[in-house]
Scaffold this motif. Sequence first.
Motif, PDB file in Angstrom:
ATOM      1  N   TRP A 112     -14.145 -26.312   9.887  1.00  0.00           N
ATOM      2  CA  TRP A 112     -14.031 -27.030  11.193  1.00  0.00           C
ATOM      3  C   TRP A 112     -13.676 -26.179  12.387  1.00  0.00           C
ATOM      4  O   TRP A 112     -14.252 -26.245  13.280  1.00  0.00           O
ATOM      5  CB  TRP A 112     -12.642 -27.883  11.165  1.00  0.00           C
ATOM      6  CG  TRP A 112     -12.392 -28.548  12.475  1.00  0.00           C
ATOM      7  CD1 TRP A 112     -12.730 -29.943  12.824  1.00  0.00           C
ATOM      8  CD2 TRP A 112     -11.417 -28.022  13.475  1.00  0.00           C
ATOM      9  NE1 TRP A 112     -12.480 -30.056  14.142  1.00  0.00           N
ATOM     10  CE2 TRP A 112     -11.551 -29.071  14.508  1.00  0.00           C
ATOM     11  CE3 TRP A 112     -10.686 -27.032  13.764  1.00  0.00           C
ATOM     12  CZ2 TRP A 112     -10.834 -28.947  15.749  1.00  0.00           C
ATOM     13  CZ3 TRP A 112      -9.904 -26.625  14.714  1.00  0.00           C
ATOM     14  CH2 TRP A 112      -9.882 -27.724  15.836  1.00  0.00           C
ATOM     15  N   ILE A 148     -23.934 -26.242  15.638  1.00  0.00           N
ATOM     16  CA  ILE A 148     -22.878 -26.366  14.600  1.00  0.00           C
ATOM     17  C   ILE A 148     -23.138 -27.551  14.102  1.00  0.00           C
ATOM     18  O   ILE A 148     -22.656 -27.859  12.921  1.00  0.00           O
ATOM     19  CB  ILE A 148     -21.462 -26.130  15.320  1.00  0.00           C
ATOM     20  CG1 ILE A 148     -21.296 -27.296  16.346  1.00  0.00           C
ATOM     21  CG2 ILE A 148     -21.106 -24.905  15.665  1.00  0.00           C
ATOM     22  CD1 ILE A 148     -19.829 -27.148  17.141  1.00  0.00           C
ATOM     23  N   ASP A 149     -23.823 -28.550  14.690  1.00  0.00           N
ATOM     24  CA  ASP A 149     -24.253 -30.035  14.052  1.00  0.00           C
ATOM     25  C   ASP A 149     -25.205 -29.842  12.735  1.00  0.00           C
ATOM     26  O   ASP A 149     -25.309 -30.767  12.070  1.00  0.00           O
ATOM     27  CB  ASP A 149     -24.695 -30.769  15.070  1.00  0.00           C
ATOM     28  CG  ASP A 149     -23.591 -31.146  16.235  1.00  0.00           C
ATOM     29  OD1 ASP A 149     -22.342 -30.960  15.915  1.00  0.00           O
ATOM     30  OD2 ASP A 149     -24.072 -31.377  17.444  1.00  0.00           O
ATOM     31  N   ARG A 181     -16.902 -24.009  13.426  1.00  0.00           N
ATOM     32  CA  ARG A 181     -18.043 -24.677  14.190  1.00  0.00           C
ATOM     33  C   ARG A 181     -17.303 -24.952  15.657  1.00  0.00           C
ATOM     34  O   ARG A 181     -16.759 -25.890  16.042  1.00  0.00           O
ATOM     35  CB  ARG A 181     -17.987 -26.009  13.522  1.00  0.00           C
ATOM     36  CG  ARG A 181     -18.740 -26.178  12.189  1.00  0.00           C
ATOM     37  CD  ARG A 181     -18.960 -27.244  11.517  1.00  0.00           C
ATOM     38  NE  ARG A 181     -17.705 -27.639  10.891  1.00  0.00           N
ATOM     39  CZ  ARG A 181     -17.526 -28.921  10.576  1.00  0.00           C
ATOM     40  NH1 ARG A 181     -18.529 -29.808  10.621  1.00  0.00           N
ATOM     41  NH2 ARG A 181     -16.541 -29.501  10.248  1.00  0.00           N
ATOM     42  N   THR A 220     -23.426 -19.337  17.242  1.00  0.00           N
ATOM     43  CA  THR A 220     -23.113 -20.509  16.453  1.00  0.00           C
ATOM     44  C   THR A 220     -21.512 -20.832  16.226  1.00  0.00           C
ATOM     45  O   THR A 220     -21.078 -21.812  16.466  1.00  0.00           O
ATOM     46  CB  THR A 220     -23.239 -20.322  14.902  1.00  0.00           C
ATOM     47  OG1 THR A 220     -24.894 -19.993  14.758  1.00  0.00           O
ATOM     48  CG2 THR A 220     -22.937 -21.271  13.814  1.00  0.00           C
ATOM     49  N   THR A 275     -15.418 -31.253  14.874  1.00  0.00           N
ATOM     50  CA  THR A 275     -15.871 -29.883  15.053  1.00  0.00           C
ATOM     51  C   THR A 275     -14.710 -29.363  16.048  1.00  0.00           C
ATOM     52  O   THR A 275     -14.085 -30.096  16.993  1.00  0.00           O
ATOM     53  CB  THR A 275     -17.176 -29.450  15.458  1.00  0.00           C
ATOM     54  OG1 THR A 275     -17.341 -29.919  16.835  1.00  0.00           O
ATOM     55  CG2 THR A 275     -18.336 -30.212  14.875  1.00  0.00           C
ATOM     56  N   LEU A 327     -24.777 -26.899  11.033  1.00  0.00           N
ATOM     57  CA  LEU A 327     -24.333 -25.899  10.082  1.00  0.00           C
ATOM     58  C   LEU A 327     -23.679 -26.559   8.880  1.00  0.00           C
ATOM     59  O   LEU A 327     -22.676 -27.424   9.087  1.00  0.00           O
ATOM     60  CB  LEU A 327     -23.242 -25.125  10.794  1.00  0.00           C
ATOM     61  CG  LEU A 327     -22.673 -24.021  10.188  1.00  0.00           C
ATOM     62  CD1 LEU A 327     -23.740 -22.902   9.643  1.00  0.00           C
ATOM     63  CD2 LEU A 327     -21.223 -23.420  10.586  1.00  0.00           C
TER      64      LEU A 327
END
Length: 454
Positions: free
Chosen positions: A188, A160-161, A191, A144, A365, A163
């Motif tokens: 930020w 991460i999209d 990610r 992740t 991110t 999360l």
Amino acid sequence: MNPLITADVTERLRQHVAGRVIAPDETDYETLRTTPAGAPDARPAVIVRARSTADVVQAVAAARESGLELAVRSGGHSGAGHSTTDGGILLDLGEMKELEVDLERRTARVQPGLTAGEYNEAVGRHGLATGFGDTGSVGIGGITVGGGMGLLTRRYGLTIDSLLAAEVVTADGTVLEADTDHHEDLFWAVRGGGGNVGVVTRLTFRLHPVDEVLGGMLVLPATAEVIEGFVRLATAAPDELSTIANLMPCPPLPFVPAEVHGRPVLMAQLVHTGPLEAARRTLESFRSLAEPYADLVRPMRYPDIFQGEEAGPMPEVVSRGGFARRIGAQEASALAEAVATPGSARIVQIRVLGGAAARVDAAETAFAHRDQPMMLMLVAFCDGPEDRARQERWLEEASGMLDGAAYVNFLGREGPERVRAAYPGATWDRLVEAKRRYDPGNLFRLNQNVPPTG
């Protein structure tokens, strides 16, 4: 290492950590110090098998105050060997496996020691999933923080999209809950920043409706025409289809005819999450590229795609990876020739990207390469120093297909310039600022490091 320092650190950890604290002379040390990839011969001064965030805080404090190097392990798949340390503290999160599923909100709150396979098996009982690469034994924490590419990337984006929040232990031992409304710079950086700003101890993910899929392995001859056609079809496919193609000499697989063993093949992992009939129509075009050597594509539960994986440590390898803008006829011909060269044990992996991952703003991110159409991994197995030199010459030639950008999760020990290639321009500057704020002493340096000095 100073034995007095390590003895004091070990004793302190035993007094304050609820999980196991393991010294080199104890049972399980030899097993726990090794990793699936990277540096299996490293010998940590002490291993901490954390059970809770409080244990992590204690391990971070011990490393900060003693000066010992700190390695953080989720699943241990760091190709650069960052999942262990020689003479430092190994903080192993593998026993932190709590998972809470909120079906009403379609979210999951989870500790980082759970593997991708374990997570998707658990949430898959509800017909839900989060995308975590393509290997079930990978720890969800490590994949992740680097971004996370896999078999749902085109449909639902990077890991991460999905999360929504992260609990993070920073270098001074503070526990912070970061999301888009709290500690936004930390969220930020988590990610895609690769573990540079702290130890993630809990993650909250969005769950997606993924129950039965049409998926599995398709084995085709690795001719230039098939390779070029496969990339073309995967690029033009709907978002519901994600693919990973491996070009290699065919291993002795029981489901492939014996006469094919050793021949160059394209082994494709495919997952289509759309309606079954539409999925069948899409995948038929891939089958028509050539007569398949094996066709294991079938309706299945999504978690079943992670069954049957790698067995044990690999021999010595050299590799080069990055993003590629195109694989046309010329590139496909060169790749076909590379894997067909007698006596050269090589694997070329092609991941066609795009889809949902490409529709996220690159500034949202720390993963900045949203416009890249595909990823290419070049891997060669080495049989001694002479063969290593030959394989490295091939890597140098073949890397001309790469555009120079890097994905942090696929980097080896390639030096600071390649780390900068993972975080171009303003992304690097923003990561440096986050590093200065949350880890000014660079305690979290056993990673693809972004130093606080920039």
